[in-house]
Design a protein around this motif. Structure first.
Motif, PDB file in Angstrom:
ATOM      1  N   TYR A 124       0.870  -1.175   0.000  1.00 50.75           N
ATOM      2  CA  TYR A 124       0.000   0.000   0.000  1.00 50.75           C
ATOM      3  C   TYR A 124       0.907   1.226   0.000  1.00 50.75           C
ATOM      4  O   TYR A 124       1.288   1.739   1.055  1.00 50.75           O
ATOM      5  CB  TYR A 124      -0.937  -0.018   1.211  1.00 50.75           C
ATOM      6  N   HIS A 125       1.255   1.686  -1.195  1.00 48.32           N
ATOM      7  CA  HIS A 125       2.342   2.648  -1.330  1.00 48.32           C
ATOM      8  C   HIS A 125       2.027   4.001  -0.710  1.00 48.32           C
ATOM      9  O   HIS A 125       2.852   4.569   0.013  1.00 48.32           O
ATOM     10  CB  HIS A 125       2.708   2.808  -2.808  1.00 48.32           C
ATOM     11  N   ALA A 126       0.843   4.549  -1.005  1.00 46.36           N
ATOM     12  CA  ALA A 126       0.530   5.892  -0.509  1.00 46.36           C
ATOM     13  C   ALA A 126       0.494   5.903   1.019  1.00 46.36           C
ATOM     14  O   ALA A 126       0.990   6.846   1.654  1.00 46.36           O
ATOM     15  CB  ALA A 126      -0.807   6.371  -1.083  1.00 46.36           C
ATOM     16  N   GLU A 127      -0.068   4.850   1.599  1.00 50.13           N
ATOM     17  CA  GLU A 127      -0.111   4.765   3.061  1.00 50.13           C
ATOM     18  C   GLU A 127       1.312   4.709   3.634  1.00 50.13           C
ATOM     19  O   GLU A 127       1.597   5.324   4.676  1.00 50.13           O
ATOM     20  CB  GLU A 127      -0.903   3.530   3.498  1.00 50.13           C
ATOM     21  N   ALA A 128       2.189   3.988   2.943  1.00 49.56           N
ATOM     22  CA  ALA A 128       3.573   3.887   3.415  1.00 49.56           C
ATOM     23  C   ALA A 128       4.285   5.238   3.341  1.00 49.56           C
ATOM     24  O   ALA A 128       5.072   5.591   4.228  1.00 49.56           O
ATOM     25  CB  ALA A 128       4.325   2.834   2.597  1.00 49.56           C
ATOM     26  N   MET A 129       4.001   6.010   2.288  1.00 50.21           N
ATOM     27  CA  MET A 129       4.640   7.319   2.165  1.00 50.21           C
ATOM     28  C   MET A 129       4.087   8.288   3.225  1.00 50.21           C
ATOM     29  O   MET A 129       4.831   9.086   3.799  1.00 50.21           O
ATOM     30  CB  MET A 129       4.434   7.905   0.760  1.00 50.21           C
ATOM     31  N   ALA A 130       2.788   8.214   3.486  1.00 48.83           N
ATOM     32  CA  ALA A 130       2.188   9.059   4.533  1.00 48.83           C
ATOM     33  C   ALA A 130       2.826   8.750   5.881  1.00 48.83           C
ATOM     34  O   ALA A 130       3.181   9.650   6.653  1.00 48.83           O
ATOM     35  CB  ALA A 130       0.673   8.850   4.582  1.00 48.83           C
ATOM     36  N   GLU A 131       2.996   7.462   6.147  1.00 49.47           N
ATOM     37  CA  GLU A 131       3.614   7.049   7.409  1.00 49.47           C
ATOM     38  C   GLU A 131       5.053   7.565   7.516  1.00 49.47           C
ATOM     39  O   GLU A 131       5.475   8.099   8.538  1.00 49.47           O
ATOM     40  CB  GLU A 131       3.598   5.524   7.481  1.00 49.47           C
ATOM     41  N   TYR A 132       5.801   7.427   6.395  1.00 46.61           N
ATOM     42  CA  TYR A 132       7.203   7.858   6.366  1.00 46.61           C
ATOM     43  C   TYR A 132       7.300   9.351   6.658  1.00 46.61           C
ATOM     44  O   TYR A 132       8.154   9.803   7.422  1.00 46.61           O
ATOM     45  CB  TYR A 132       7.758   7.532   4.981  1.00 46.61           C
ATOM     46  N   LEU A 133       6.377  10.129   6.030  1.00 49.67           N
ATOM     47  CA  LEU A 133       6.359  11.583   6.237  1.00 49.67           C
ATOM     48  C   LEU A 133       5.724  11.978   7.567  1.00 49.67           C
ATOM     49  O   LEU A 133       5.809  13.137   7.970  1.00 49.67           O
ATOM     50  CB  LEU A 133       5.536  12.248   5.109  1.00 49.67           C
ATOM     51  N   GLN A 134       5.045  11.017   8.210  1.00 52.12           N
ATOM     52  CA  GLN A 134       4.237  11.304   9.406  1.00 52.12           C
ATOM     53  C   GLN A 134       3.222  12.412   9.115  1.00 52.12           C
ATOM     54  O   GLN A 134       3.105  13.423   9.812  1.00 52.12           O
ATOM     55  CB  GLN A 134       5.120  11.638  10.623  1.00 52.12           C
ATOM     56  N   ILE A 135       2.477  12.206   8.010  1.00 54.66           N
ATOM     57  CA  ILE A 135       1.292  13.010   7.748  1.00 54.66           C
ATOM     58  C   ILE A 135       0.086  12.082   7.839  1.00 54.66           C
ATOM     59  O   ILE A 135       0.231  10.857   7.705  1.00 54.66           O
ATOM     60  CB  ILE A 135       1.343  13.735   6.379  1.00 54.66           C
ATOM     61  N   PHE A 136      -1.094  12.647   8.042  1.00 51.69           N
ATOM     62  CA  PHE A 136      -2.277  11.839   8.366  1.00 51.69           C
ATOM     63  C   PHE A 136      -3.457  12.299   7.517  1.00 51.69           C
ATOM     64  O   PHE A 136      -4.391  12.921   8.010  1.00 51.69           O
ATOM     65  CB  PHE A 136      -2.555  11.927   9.872  1.00 51.69           C
ATOM     66  N   PRO A 137      -3.378  12.020   6.195  1.00 52.71           N
ATOM     67  CA  PRO A 137      -4.378  12.557   5.276  1.00 52.71           C
ATOM     68  C   PRO A 137      -5.754  11.921   5.456  1.00 52.71           C
ATOM     69  O   PRO A 137      -5.873  10.824   5.996  1.00 52.71           O
ATOM     70  CB  PRO A 137      -3.806  12.208   3.898  1.00 52.71           C
ATOM     71  N   ARG A 138      -6.779  12.628   4.969  1.00 57.07           N
ATOM     72  CA  ARG A 138      -8.120  12.025   4.966  1.00 57.07           C
ATOM     73  C   ARG A 138      -8.465  11.468   3.592  1.00 57.07           C
ATOM     74  O   ARG A 138      -9.534  10.928   3.380  1.00 57.07           O
ATOM     75  CB  ARG A 138      -9.165  13.031   5.450  1.00 57.07           C
ATOM     76  N   TYR A 139      -7.554  11.624   2.643  1.00 55.21           N
ATOM     77  CA  TYR A 139      -7.718  11.048   1.306  1.00 55.21           C
ATOM     78  C   TYR A 139      -6.350  10.512   0.917  1.00 55.21           C
ATOM     79  O   TYR A 139      -5.371  11.264   0.889  1.00 55.21           O
ATOM     80  CB  TYR A 139      -8.184  12.136   0.332  1.00 55.21           C
TER      81      TYR A 139
END
Lengths: 142, 389
Positions: B63-78
């Motif tokens: 799940y690439h986008a989720e992994a990038m969000a986690e790496y950046l420590q951002i918490f998007p709603r989309y």
């Protein structure tokens, strides 16, 4: 046969198994929809024209015409290197559907769009025989 | 929603270095692109509530986008990753615009990167890319990716009399533009003879008809048109967007010489209320030279069958009637795989901001960008402009 074992061998699925068994028997089989009188390729569980499941297998003439082709001079992998230069062609079968194959049994430079071809079979393993094409015999004679 | 026209804008655009970058992982490049674009848009990461990425071939995640969000420590709603081959960039743009207009999120980060040059062996890269073919009915015959596109080229030559020299003119134009772009990988001028004399790869395609294999990443930030005043640069508005999906495998294409770019282009122009002759330049997907020629026809920049004549005499070079791939394209700027078209997008933003320096298209107001994926399979066309209407 040994030269083919490292190539990308097709893995038959339930819907394609009769096609590959046909190749083993040196018959080019196409699906034919009895609901809308249409041949189709590749094999599917439904007729992609009318969505009917009234499909039966019929032996094709094995003849077709080269719609386009390329001569590959840099093989996709080591297993294909011995075949270089080889022809990849899109062949429109007499029954209508188009399929990809190799044109073999001739000088690669002699292949042209519009060339009439006929199927030949090349055994790659105990389970897999590949449908390939060569210039149509009458055309060579004539 | 009736139309996306003028409702969404690109307010940030940035690239990483490109070329051979073994010191970066694909994830590292993806994050570097994100950091650079946040600086360009002058926002902090907490303002990003939407994230779209595409997977990396060299370093894939489930799940690439989720992994990038986690790496950046951002918490998007989309949060979503998209895969449509070379059409991925503009398909993502379409999804992001729809998400903003429908209220799913307000500010979307699109960041994409891969390391096809350093992260894969040459054999792995060839095998990965040729897996676009059908596993039973194409791949066993030994086609390479250049061979798939050579089938398009040969069919066009046979039907319309197009020549290999005309395909070569596209490579020459892209190289000319790359020579004016300090970030491009290939900056030595070439001639049609150079293309024709380069090694034959899959007849009629020579080495210089083929795009590069690169590492690199690129990112943009999009938001709604009513928020553009919060950002430092001139906004670039989405005026029209359209997709067309005709097949996945080339042996199943309805036509070898005319693609579903006809559909994507018609939809994009209709939304924008503009026509091909209104475009000041165009960035057209150029994995191989024939791709550009077919796209010029299908998008309506010339008649079907007349692409060969259209690309001659510098017509698609800077100063010509329709400059194409002003950054150098996949042929001469860089090509890291699915993210490849991102660089055409950031270049378009740079051009429409009027910041393209030596390669600036004078007075550029509107442009088309087009991506295609698979083997002329999936198409997305986008029209971008300086003005909202």
């Amino acid at each position: 046969m040994n030269g083919h074992m490292d190539k990308f061998l097709p893995r038959p699925t339930p819907e394609s198994a009769p096609f590959w068994q046909g190749c083993q028997d040196h018959k080019l089989l196409l699906q034919y929809c009895t609901a809308c009188d249409t041949h189709q390729f590749y094999p599917r569980t439904i007729c992609a024209t009318c969505m009917s499941d009234q499909l039966e297998w019929r032996e094709a003439s094995g003849r077709g015409t080269v719609e386009s082709y390329t001569i590959v001079t840099r093989a996709v992998s080591d297993a294909y290197a011995a075949d270089v230069p080889y022809v990849i062609a899109l062949i429109t079968l007499a029954e209508g559907p188009r399929m990809m194959s190799n044109v073999i049994g001739c000088d690669v430079e002699s292949v042209k769009c519009g060339l009439a071809v006929e199927v030949v079979f090349e055994r790659w393993s105990a389970e897999i025989t590949m449908p390939k094409f060569r210039p149509f015999a009458d055309q060579i004679a004539g | 929603m009736d139309s996306l026209r003028g409702k969404v804008a690109i307010v940030g655009a940035a690239d990483t270095p490109v070329g051979k970058l073994p010191q970066f992982s694909p994830t590292g490049l993806c994050i570097d692109a994100a950091r650079r674009v946040m600086a360009d848009a002058n926002i902090t990461k907490d303002k990003i509530d939407g994230l779209i990425t595409c997977n990396s071939m060299a370093e894939p995640y489930m799940y690439h986008a989720e992994a990038m969000a986690e790496y950046l420590q951002i918490f998007p709603r989309y949060c979503m990753s998209v895969g449509a081959g070379g059409s991925t960039t503009f398909s993502i743009l379409h999804h992001a615009a729809a998400a903003i207009v429908s209220g799913m999120c307000t500010t979307v980060l699109i960041t994409m990167a891969d390391s096809l040059r350093s992260g894969l062996t040459r054999d792995q890269a060839m095998k990965m890319q040729s897996s676009a073919g059908h596993s039973q009915f194409e791949i066993p015959f030994g086609p390479t990716v250049p061979a798939f596109y050579a089938l398009i080229a040969r069919a066009h030559m046979d039907k319309y009399g197009t020549t290999a020299e005309q395909f070569a003119a596209i490579a020459v134009a892209c190289r000319k533009h790359a020579c004016l772009n300090p970030t491009a990988e290939m900056r030595t001028p070439i001639t049609i003879d150079d293309v024709m004399n380069s090694r034959m790869i899959a007849d009629p395609l020579h080495l210089l008809d083929c795009s590069l294999v690169s590492d690199g990443g690129s990112a943009i930030i999009m938001t709604s048109a009513d928020r553009v005043a919060d950002f430092p640069h001139d906004p670039v508005y989405i005026l029209g967007v359209g997709e067309g999906h005709g097949h996945e495998h080339i042996s199943q294409a309805q036509s070898l010489t005319t693609s579903f770019a006809v559909e994507s282009g018609r939809r994009a122009f209709a939304m924008a209320g503009l026509k091909p002759s209104d475009m000041d330049f165009a960035q057209l997907y150029d994995c191989f030279t024939p791709t550009v020629l077919v796209e010029l026809e299908d998008l309506g920049f010339c008649k079907i069958g007349e692409g060969g004549a259209f690309v001659e005499n510098g017509n698609i070079e800077l100063g010509g009637m329709l400059p194409v791939n002003t950054h150098g394209g996949l042929l001469s700027h860089c090509h890291p795989g699915n993210p490849g078209s991102m660089f055409a997008l950031t270049e378009t933003v740079t051009q429409l901001r009027g910041m393209a320096g030596a390669r600036q298209v004078k007075g550029a107001e509107v442009a088309m960008v087009h991506g295609q994926g698979g083997i002329m399979s999936s198409h997305t066309s986008v029209i971008l402009g300086r003005e909202r209407h």
